[in-house]
Design a protein around this motif. Sequence first.
Motif, PDB file in Angstrom:
ATOM      1  N   UNK B 145       0.864  -1.185   0.000  1.00 30.94           N
ATOM      2  CA  UNK B 145       0.000   0.000   0.000  1.00 30.94           C
ATOM      3  C   UNK B 145       0.901   1.237   0.000  1.00 30.94           C
ATOM      4  N   UNK B 146       0.437   2.334  -0.590  1.00 36.07           N
ATOM      5  CA  UNK B 146       1.223   3.572  -0.507  1.00 36.07           C
ATOM      6  C   UNK B 146       1.064   4.280   0.839  1.00 36.07           C
ATOM      7  N   UNK B 147       0.176   3.771   1.700  1.00 28.26           N
ATOM      8  CA  UNK B 147      -0.189   4.487   2.922  1.00 28.26           C
ATOM      9  C   UNK B 147       0.846   4.321   4.029  1.00 28.26           C
ATOM     10  N   UNK B 148       1.078   5.398   4.755  1.00 32.14           N
ATOM     11  CA  UNK B 148       2.015   5.341   5.872  1.00 32.14           C
ATOM     12  C   UNK B 148       1.408   4.533   7.011  1.00 32.14           C
ATOM     13  N   UNK B 149       2.292   3.995   7.845  1.00 35.21           N
ATOM     14  CA  UNK B 149       1.869   3.154   8.963  1.00 35.21           C
ATOM     15  C   UNK B 149       2.821   3.415  10.118  1.00 35.21           C
ATOM     16  N   UNK B 154       6.590  -0.464   6.059  1.00 35.47           N
ATOM     17  CA  UNK B 154       5.754  -0.649   4.879  1.00 35.47           C
ATOM     18  C   UNK B 154       4.658  -1.669   5.197  1.00 35.47           C
ATOM     19  N   UNK B 155       3.463  -1.423   4.638  1.00 38.95           N
ATOM     20  CA  UNK B 155       2.371  -2.381   4.832  1.00 38.95           C
ATOM     21  C   UNK B 155       1.740  -2.734   3.489  1.00 38.95           C
ATOM     22  N   UNK B 156       1.061  -3.858   3.470  1.00 36.75           N
ATOM     23  CA  UNK B 156       0.405  -4.303   2.249  1.00 36.75           C
ATOM     24  C   UNK B 156      -0.228  -5.667   2.461  1.00 36.75           C
ATOM     25  N   UNK B 166       9.852  -4.796   6.337  1.00 41.55           N
ATOM     26  CA  UNK B 166      10.966  -3.888   6.580  1.00 41.55           C
ATOM     27  C   UNK B 166      11.971  -4.069   5.454  1.00 41.55           C
ATOM     28  N   UNK B 167      11.968  -3.165   4.480  1.00 38.82           N
ATOM     29  CA  UNK B 167      12.886  -3.331   3.347  1.00 38.82           C
ATOM     30  C   UNK B 167      14.351  -3.378   3.785  1.00 38.82           C
ATOM     31  N   UNK B 168      14.651  -2.754   4.918  1.00 41.78           N
ATOM     32  CA  UNK B 168      16.055  -2.715   5.368  1.00 41.78           C
ATOM     33  C   UNK B 168      16.562  -4.097   5.753  1.00 41.78           C
ATOM     34  N   UNK B 169      15.674  -4.921   6.286  1.00 40.13           N
ATOM     35  CA  UNK B 169      16.095  -6.256   6.739  1.00 40.13           C
ATOM     36  C   UNK B 169      15.571  -7.362   5.825  1.00 40.13           C
ATOM     37  N   UNK B 170      14.656  -7.014   4.924  1.00 43.72           N
ATOM     38  CA  UNK B 170      14.088  -8.028   4.039  1.00 43.72           C
ATOM     39  C   UNK B 170      13.072  -8.924   4.714  1.00 43.72           C
ATOM     40  N   UNK B 171      12.616  -8.541   5.919  1.00 46.95           N
ATOM     41  CA  UNK B 171      11.648  -9.380   6.624  1.00 46.95           C
ATOM     42  C   UNK B 171      10.213  -8.929   6.342  1.00 46.95           C
ATOM     43  N   UNK B 172       9.330  -9.911   6.318  1.00 47.91           N
ATOM     44  CA  UNK B 172       7.902  -9.677   6.124  1.00 47.91           C
ATOM     45  C   UNK B 172       7.164 -10.441   7.220  1.00 47.91           C
ATOM     46  N   UNK B 173       6.082  -9.847   7.747  1.00 54.49           N
ATOM     47  CA  UNK B 173       5.321 -10.518   8.786  1.00 54.49           C
ATOM     48  C   UNK B 173       3.833 -10.212   8.642  1.00 54.49           C
ATOM     49  N   UNK B 174       3.025 -11.118   9.135  1.00 55.32           N
ATOM     50  CA  UNK B 174       1.579 -10.890   9.129  1.00 55.32           C
ATOM     51  C   UNK B 174       1.209  -9.871  10.207  1.00 55.32           C
TER      52      UNK B 174
END
Lengths: 312, 312
Positions: B145-149, B154-156, B166-174
């Motif tokens: 999403x383009x929306x801030x959180x 980053x969220x989506x 977190x693009x800095x660490x490459x991690x994604x979470x629910x």
Amino acid sequence: MPNPRLLLCALLPALIAFSATSAAAPEPTDESAKPLSVQQILDASPASDWRAPDPDNTLYMDLDAGRVVIELAPQFAPEHVANIRTLAKEGFWDGLSIYRSQDNFVVQFGDPTGDEATRKSLGGAKAHLPAEFERVDPALNFHALPDTDGWAPQVGFVDGFAAARDPATGTTWMAHCYGALGTGRDMAADSSNGAELYVVTGQSPRQLDRNITLVGRVIQGMPLLSVIRRGPEPMGMYDDPGQRTPIKAIRLASEVPAAERIQLELLRTDSATFDAVTEARRNRRDDWYKVPAGHIDLCNVPLPSRAPTVKP
Amino acid sequence: MPNPRLLLCALLPALIAFSATSAAAPEPTDESAKPLSVQQILDASPASDWRAPDPDNTLYMDLDAGRVVIELAPQFAPEHVANIRTLAKEGFWDGLSIYRSQDNFVVQFGDPTGDEATRKSLGGAKAHLPAEFERVDPALNFHALPDTDGWAPQVGFVDGFAAARDPATGTTWMAHCYGALGTGRDMAADSSNGAELYVVTGQSPRQLDRNITLVGRVIQGMPLLSVIRRGPEPMGMYDDPGQRTPIKAIRLASEVPAAERIQLELLRTDSATFDAVTEARRNRRDDWYKVPAGHIDLCNVPLPSRAPTVKP
């Protein structure tokens, strides 16, 4: 195998502990350096950090299941609150119902009658009021959170009410958090009069901010509203009146004999104790949490209440 | 006096209209330029923008009040989902209960027995699993999403699941949005095994993100869980087993005869239709809204579902 009772406790907000140290600080290593729990923070608070809501701006909504207590916000919606006080004094909602319960959104109450000829009279209350979506009032006691918010330039609290502010325009408005009380309206901005009311029971619908007049919030009894069976019709309506939740009465606390009033104190949102509680939730420092969030959403901030402490 | 039916409609999310124009664009002035409603957007969507959930990763939770449908997320928690599939196949939850309902937070279910000697056996499921709080997996189909959180850089969405990155660490979470399904755990990060589960029923408790393993989300039937009477004990527990909500059975859809399965399609969250629906909610352009928010929170994004369309 882990003890399931501990599995449960792990999710308990009230057990979450607090530390005034920053997110980058090392974890305390000895018992004395342990962060205070929210309860410990509250237990240590001075009496001056608490207030009793004004009985003239407190509503009791009596349902078969019990009493819902609402604090009105004349600092945000003076004309609507004045009308609501008139409606309550005249018993407008007595015998009416909660006629809508929409999942993850709102419950709504008042008179669902579509036919104006048979609708309940507003009595001495006004039929038309101006919209009160936002305020330009430097006297509002806005206590800002440092946390970013996607919906508004700034968020915080005014006298216990979650609010947002735009410093560029000087406007402040109430936010649609869980328990917020608002006034239904028609297409025109100035088409609400306080007779039809809703309470937020779902994920904060902040898109409604500045689009509708909020008039207060539920300070006790949300579990009586949040569990009302969702209406089977579109928008959570009940076409069958028998499925609606009857309202026995809505009264101003000041109109109820003092001995029958709910004794309740609310933590002042401009107090040091409130800041400490909020920080305890922003950065959870007990052993259960592995990654403190470093952030709290306006609508996740706890608003503690308690029975009054008796002075010796 | 405004028509109360209209007062109600004014709060209906499904009536919210949509425009692809930017927030700064002027309002359309003729009928043909009117923004599309969410329903119109969905009605115009190609079949390829919809998907049927995999029956092997779909749970049916059968209560006396009806069926709750859950989609599991093996892309986020493969080991927990594998264990949950084993537990469901072996009927672990059948005859157990929802033993906790905490207002504005969660319902929780499984075996509340504290005594390990009398707890229900996990059968062929594993007693110990690694924590699966976040993933480093470039193959995850993250649709931002383009929306801030405030909670995450980053969220989506990933395959229909609200997520953060977190693009800095490459991690994604629910993310803990309304309807998210998670696994209770003890103090140790790796102390969950999928037998004790909770569903978010309140304001998104995003502080739990990256602190506990999420395993899926409810895709149908939330109103059956959200109205469960709040437990009278601390944390919304019921000490009286008679107050708990019995679970008749939890089954994998793939283990249920095909004719008895719920037919359901979900809008793909990486589709143009999804982007259009989200934008329709981010900037509401119908006549009722006076101030489009210009923002949407991750947990306010609608996730449409429908009965499958029958091909002629």
